[in-house]
Structures are given as structure tokens and as C-alpha cells.
Design an enzyme around this catalytic site. Structure first.
Site, mmCIF file in Angstrom:
data_model
loop_
_atom_site.group_PDB
_atom_site.id
_atom_site.type_symbol
_atom_site.label_atom_id
_atom_site.label_comp_id
_atom_site.label_asym_id
_atom_site.label_seq_id
_atom_site.Cartn_x
_atom_site.Cartn_y
_atom_site.Cartn_z
ATOM 1 N N GLY A 63 0.853 -1.186 0.000
ATOM 2 C CA GLY A 63 0.000 0.000 0.000
ATOM 3 C C GLY A 63 0.888 1.235 0.000
ATOM 4 O O GLY A 63 1.972 1.245 -0.593
ATOM 5 N N ASP A 81 0.751 8.852 18.107
ATOM 6 C CA ASP A 81 0.161 8.734 16.769
ATOM 7 C C ASP A 81 -1.365 8.592 16.857
ATOM 8 O O ASP A 81 -2.108 9.290 16.160
ATOM 9 C CB ASP A 81 0.773 7.510 16.068
ATOM 10 C CG ASP A 81 0.315 7.377 14.633
ATOM 11 O OD1 ASP A 81 0.960 7.970 13.759
ATOM 12 O OD2 ASP A 81 -0.703 6.695 14.392
ATOM 13 N N SER A 122 -4.882 37.646 8.132
ATOM 14 C CA SER A 122 -5.369 39.006 8.397
ATOM 15 C C SER A 122 -5.514 39.224 9.909
ATOM 16 O O SER A 122 -5.768 38.272 10.665
ATOM 17 C CB SER A 122 -6.727 39.224 7.724
ATOM 18 O OG SER A 122 -7.748 38.575 8.462
ATOM 19 N N GLU A 179 -4.082 11.590 15.687
ATOM 20 C CA GLU A 179 -5.028 11.410 14.580
ATOM 21 C C GLU A 179 -6.475 11.426 15.064
ATOM 22 O O GLU A 179 -7.355 11.891 14.354
ATOM 23 C CB GLU A 179 -4.708 10.143 13.772
ATOM 24 C CG GLU A 179 -4.944 8.841 14.471
ATOM 25 C CD GLU A 179 -4.269 7.656 13.770
ATOM 26 O OE1 GLU A 179 -3.453 7.860 12.863
ATOM 27 O OE2 GLU A 179 -4.565 6.502 14.167
ATOM 28 N N HIS A 195 4.769 1.428 12.634
ATOM 29 C CA HIS A 195 3.877 1.994 13.661
ATOM 30 C C HIS A 195 3.857 0.956 14.788
ATOM 31 O O HIS A 195 3.782 -0.245 14.516
ATOM 32 C CB HIS A 195 2.489 2.225 13.067
ATOM 33 C CG HIS A 195 1.464 2.749 14.019
ATOM 34 N ND1 HIS A 195 1.774 3.608 15.061
ATOM 35 C CD2 HIS A 195 0.121 2.535 14.097
ATOM 36 C CE1 HIS A 195 0.656 3.897 15.725
ATOM 37 N NE2 HIS A 195 -0.348 3.262 15.163
HETATM 38 N N1 LIG Z 1 5.021 6.110 10.546
HETATM 39 C C1 LIG Z 1 3.956 6.776 10.147
HETATM 40 O O1 LIG Z 1 3.830 8.003 10.289
HETATM 41 C C2 LIG Z 1 2.865 6.029 9.458
HETATM 42 C C3 LIG Z 1 1.903 6.721 8.701
HETATM 43 C C4 LIG Z 1 0.913 6.013 8.053
HETATM 44 C C5 LIG Z 1 0.884 4.634 8.170
HETATM 45 N N2 LIG Z 1 1.826 3.989 8.933
HETATM 46 C C6 LIG Z 1 1.805 2.529 9.074
HETATM 47 O O2 LIG Z 1 2.145 1.896 7.860
HETATM 48 C C7 LIG Z 1 1.559 0.608 7.822
HETATM 49 C C8 LIG Z 1 0.844 0.460 6.502
HETATM 50 O O3 LIG Z 1 0.007 1.568 6.331
HETATM 51 P P1 LIG Z 1 -0.356 2.104 4.872
HETATM 52 O O4 LIG Z 1 -0.742 3.526 5.039
HETATM 53 O O5 LIG Z 1 0.719 1.749 3.889
HETATM 54 O O6 LIG Z 1 -1.659 1.220 4.573
HETATM 55 P P2 LIG Z 1 -2.390 0.929 3.182
HETATM 56 O O7 LIG Z 1 -1.964 1.872 2.126
HETATM 57 O O8 LIG Z 1 -3.835 0.806 3.513
HETATM 58 O O9 LIG Z 1 -1.836 -0.529 2.758
HETATM 59 C C9 LIG Z 1 -2.124 -1.597 3.539
HETATM 60 C C10 LIG Z 1 -1.564 -2.854 2.924
HETATM 61 O O10 LIG Z 1 -1.894 -3.884 3.848
HETATM 62 C C11 LIG Z 1 -2.350 -4.991 3.143
HETATM 63 N N3 LIG Z 1 -3.285 -5.782 3.950
HETATM 64 C C12 LIG Z 1 -4.392 -5.337 4.598
HETATM 65 N N4 LIG Z 1 -4.997 -6.378 5.200
HETATM 66 C C13 LIG Z 1 -4.251 -7.477 4.922
HETATM 67 C C14 LIG Z 1 -4.366 -8.837 5.256
HETATM 68 N N5 LIG Z 1 -5.365 -9.279 6.029
HETATM 69 N N6 LIG Z 1 -3.419 -9.685 4.804
HETATM 70 C C15 LIG Z 1 -2.408 -9.252 4.036
HETATM 71 N N7 LIG Z 1 -2.231 -7.951 3.684
HETATM 72 C C16 LIG Z 1 -3.151 -7.089 4.122
HETATM 73 C C17 LIG Z 1 -3.070 -4.426 1.933
HETATM 74 O O11 LIG Z 1 -3.090 -5.444 1.013
HETATM 75 P P3 LIG Z 1 -3.844 -5.389 -0.415
HETATM 76 O O12 LIG Z 1 -2.936 -4.568 -1.251
HETATM 77 O O13 LIG Z 1 -3.876 -6.835 -0.784
HETATM 78 O O14 LIG Z 1 -5.201 -4.788 -0.175
HETATM 79 C C18 LIG Z 1 -2.169 -3.237 1.572
HETATM 80 O O15 LIG Z 1 -1.162 -3.624 0.677
HETATM 81 C C19 LIG Z 1 0.655 0.526 9.056
HETATM 82 O O16 LIG Z 1 1.365 -0.120 10.075
HETATM 83 C C20 LIG Z 1 0.451 1.994 9.419
HETATM 84 O O17 LIG Z 1 0.160 2.250 10.774
HETATM 85 C C21 LIG Z 1 2.805 4.658 9.557
#
Ligand SMILES: NC(=O)c1ccc[n+]([C@@H]2O[C@H](COP(=O)([O-])OP(=O)(O)OC[C@H]3O[C@@H](n4cnc5c(N)ncnc54)[C@H](OP(=O)(O)O)[C@@H]3O)[C@@H](O)[C@H]2O)c1
Length: 349
Positions: free
Chosen positions: A45, A211, A272, A215, A128
Site C-alpha cells: 500500500g 500517533d 489578516s 489522529e 507503527h
Molecule cells: N510512521 C507513520 O507516520 C505512518 C503513517 C501512516 C501509516 N503507517 C503505518 O504503515 C503501515 C501500513 O500503512 P499504509 O498507510 O501503507 O496502509 P495501506 O496503504 O492501507 O496498505 C495496507 C496494505 O496492507 C495490506 N493488507 C491489509 N490487510 C491485509 C491482510 N489481512 N493480509 C495481508 N495484507 C493485508 C493491503 O493489502 P492489499 O494490497 O492486498 O489490499 C495493503 O497492501 C501501518 O502499520 C500503518 O500504521 C505509519
């Protein structure tokens, strides 16, 4: 069998502060700890794709992307030139797993598709702290458990990297089985660009609590509540929906950009005097005792595992937030926004 959410382990993830807050930069960090490992990234993602592309550009070769069966992200990962594998195959192959799937799915993913197949000594990297802090994943004793958080949306990780920069990084070690966990965390963050702007130490607890709180009460929940309520109040006063939407929703971006580039005091200086004076009249009234109670409740739910438990249980029951999303789509404020955007951008976004 899915493990219940356990209480946070005393003495492991309870620490809120760190002894030093001095950042490290690219020049301080050796990339070999990440370049020398077989790395699998779970999820493609926002963060998964950005991390994979940046790590590859930083010399981490042979990265494999682990996706669930039927994943809509497979085509994109393959088009980007990555080998896509199943989660069990990745778990059996990798020296390090970067778990960049949705946090609410971590417990299921770990229990069903990683833990039974994992290579001994394999490190686990998250961006995270949620699933580790709340005990959704019970780490095996032989694993380095690392937080490598580039703070911001995943897309921005890649955008900043391509500009030769990065997002501010925060690292923490929950478990150091190899004695190399710190070096791995720093190498990972530096390889995705954070070494260009600074990598700070944190703890799993601090990163997770901060975090979630940020949010919930400001960036998403607080902002949306203010935007919706103020829009409705203006419309009730006879203001057109278009005008109300512009003043209470659409212009948020301009203020957010000012705050990001100049700080709150700098934003006040840039707008302003009428807007500043009016805001100063009402700021303390909005941040009154009722808001403090809301914040205290939110913090109590986050600091206990109440919020995490409710969210993971809701997700695992299926169709999470489907009804709420449909209801939001039907609100008049959405029609007002769509109409405005179609006029500005020429198409409904
Ligand atoms: N450090 C920070 O500031 C920050 C900011 C935002 C997010 N994060 C973290 O980054 C991580 C990912 O977030 P993101 O924003 O990249 O999320 P995202 O864009 O929604 O992507 C999520 C990914 O997880 C996969 N997924 C979801 N459910 C699944 C399952 N049951 N089995 C296998 N794969 C699954 C999805 O697969 P599909 O492609 O198959 O649907 C997708 O590829 C999280 O831990 C989030 O908390 C951190």
C-alpha cells in the site's frame, strides 16, 4: 486460532521517554545491516510501495513483496519489478520482515501466515508500534523487534526520497535478540531517506500513543468534527452550501500549509488581523472543560488497550465502518464539496 489482545508487558513497552533526543543523519549510519539481509515487505500500500522502491534504490537487492491471495496490489508490485510471493513463503525465506500491512490485520497475519513458517532469527520491522505495543503479536525470543517509523503518509516517503530528502524518522527497539537491532533500525530508516532530515529515538509506547491521540483528536476526528459542525451551523444561518463549504472545509489546506511551513505563531502573523483577533477570542472557549474531558477519555482508551481491542475486534468481525462510510457519502456536505471541486477542477474528484 487468533491470540487475544494481551496487556502491554510491564517493563517492555511502558517506557514513554528516551534518554537522548539527538538525531542521527545519513553520514552517521552504515546501510550494510539492511543491505546484507534478505528483506520481505508485507503489504504494497502507501508505505509498502514507497519503502520497497526507496530501499531498492538504496542498494537493498532482491526484495520480495508478500501479498495475500487475490491481492489487488500484485499487478502494481510486479509492474514495479518486484517478485511477489505468498506470506508463508516470505516468512520462510526472509532474514527480516517489514510488516507494512494494515495494523488491524497484524494479529491475523502474524498468527496465521508468518509465525508458523518463519525462519529462525528473523527480524520484524514495523513502521507503527500498534501491534507490538498492544501485544497483538507476541514476538519469539529469537527475533529483533524494531520500530522504523518515517513520520507521515506513505506516499510522502517516496516523494521526499525522490527529491533527495526524507521524512523525519523515529526508531525504537522492543527486543534485541541479535545485538544488532539498533543498527538495523537506523540502516532501514536511512535507506528510505530519513537520514537526510534526522532520525530520532523513541519508544514503542510513545510512538503508538502519540500517533493514535494526534489522529483521533486533531488530524482526523477533531478536524472532521469541527468542519462538519461549523458547516451545518453556517447553512442553518442561511449561508449557501457552496460558501459554507469553502469557509469551513476547503480552505483548511491553506491554513495547514501555513502552519506546516511557519508554525502556529507564524500562521497568525501571516493571516489578516481580523482573522487572528477573532480566532483569539474563541480559541480558549473551544478548548474548554468539555474538550479536556473528551481528550482525557480518548487518552484513557488509548493508554489502556480499550481502543485497540475495540478496533481489532470490529475489524475481525468484518465490514468495519461500511455503514458509516455510506452514511458520510450521503451527507449534504459531500454534495457541496463535489459540486465545488467539479467547478474548480473541471471534474468530480
Ligand atoms: N510512521 C507513520 O507516520 C505512518 C503513517 C501512516 C501509516 N503507517 C503505518 O504503515 C503501515 C501500513 O500503512 P499504509 O498507510 O501503507 O496502509 P495501506 O496503504 O492501507 O496498505 C495496507 C496494505 O496492507 C495490506 N493488507 C491489509 N490487510 C491485509 C491482510 N489481512 N493480509 C495481508 N495484507 C493485508 C493491503 O493489502 P492489499 O494490497 O492486498 O489490499 C495493503 O497492501 C501501518 O502499520 C500503518 O500504521 C505509519
Amino acid at each position: 486460532m487468533i491470540r487475544p489482545i494481551g496487556p502491554t508487558k510491564p517493563g517492555v513497552s511502558r517506557q514513554m521517554t528516551v534518554e537522548t533526543t539527538e538525531p542521527l543523519y545519513t553520514r552517521d549510519i552504515d546501510l550494510k545491516p539492511i543491505q546484507s539481509r534478505r528483506l520481505a515487505i508485507v503489504g504494497y500500500g502507501n508505505h509498502g510501495r514507497s519503502h520497497a522502491l526507496c530501499l531498492r534504490d538504496s542498494g537493498v537487492s532482491g526484495i520480495r513483496i508478500a501479498l495475500r491471495e487475490g491481492s489487488p496490489s500484485r499487478a502494481k508490485a510486479e509492474a514495479d519489478g518486484f517478485e511477489v510471493v505468498s506470506l508463508p513463503d516470505a516468512a520462510a525465506w526472509a532474514d527480516a520482515i517489514s510488516l507494512l500491512a494494515a495494523d488491524e490485520a497484524h494479529r491475523q497475519i502474524w498468527t496465521e501466515a508468518i509465525e508458523p513458517y518463519r525462519k529462525p532469527g528473523q527480524a520484524l520491522i514495523v513502521c507503527h508500534g500498534f501491534s507490538i505495543h498492544y501485544g497483538l503479536i507476541a514476538p519469539p525470543a529469537d527475533a529483533d523487534i524494531i520500530l522504523a517509523a518515517a513520520k507521515g503518509p506513505g506516499g510522502a516517503v517516496r516523494q521526499e526520497f525522490e527529491k533527495g530528502s526524507g521524512l523525519i524518522g523515529f526508531w525504537a527497539v522492543h527486543q534485541d535478540a541479535s545485538g544488532q537491532a539498533r543498527e538495523l533500525a537506523l540502516a532501514y530508516l536511512s535507506a528510505i531517506g530519513s537520514g537526510q532530515v534526522g532520525i530520532f529515538p523513541t519508544t514503542f509506547r510513545e510512538e503508538t500513543v502519540s500517533d493514535l491521540f494526534g489522529e483521533q483528536v486533531v488530524l482526523v476526528g477533531g478536524l472532521v468534527a469541527l468542519a462538519k459542525a461549523s458547516y451545518e451551523r453556517l447553512v442553518a444561518a442561511g449561508v449557501s452550501e457552496r460558501m459554507a463549504y469553502i469557509d469551513c472545509v476547503h480552505e483548511i489546506k491553506y491554513l495547514a500549509d501555513l502552519i506546516q511551513s511557519r508554525g502556529i505563531a507564524g500562521m497568525y502573523e501571516a493571516i489578516s488581523d481580523t482573522a487572528e483577533f477573532g480566532a483569539r477570542q474563541i480559541e480558549d472557549r473551544i478548548a474548554g472543560p468539555e474538550l479536556k474531558r473528551v481528550f482525557d477519555d480518548a487518552m484513557a482508551d488509548i493508554e489502556s488497550d480499550r481502543f485497540a481491542r475495540k478496533w481489532v475486534e470490529t475489524y475481525e468481525a468484518g465490514d468495519a465502518m461500511k455503514a458509516e462510510r455510506a452514511a458520510d457519502r450521503a451527507l449534504p456536505i459531500e454534495a457541496a464539496g463535489a459540486e465545488l471541486r467539479s467547478r474548480i477542477y473541471g471534474a468530480t474528484k
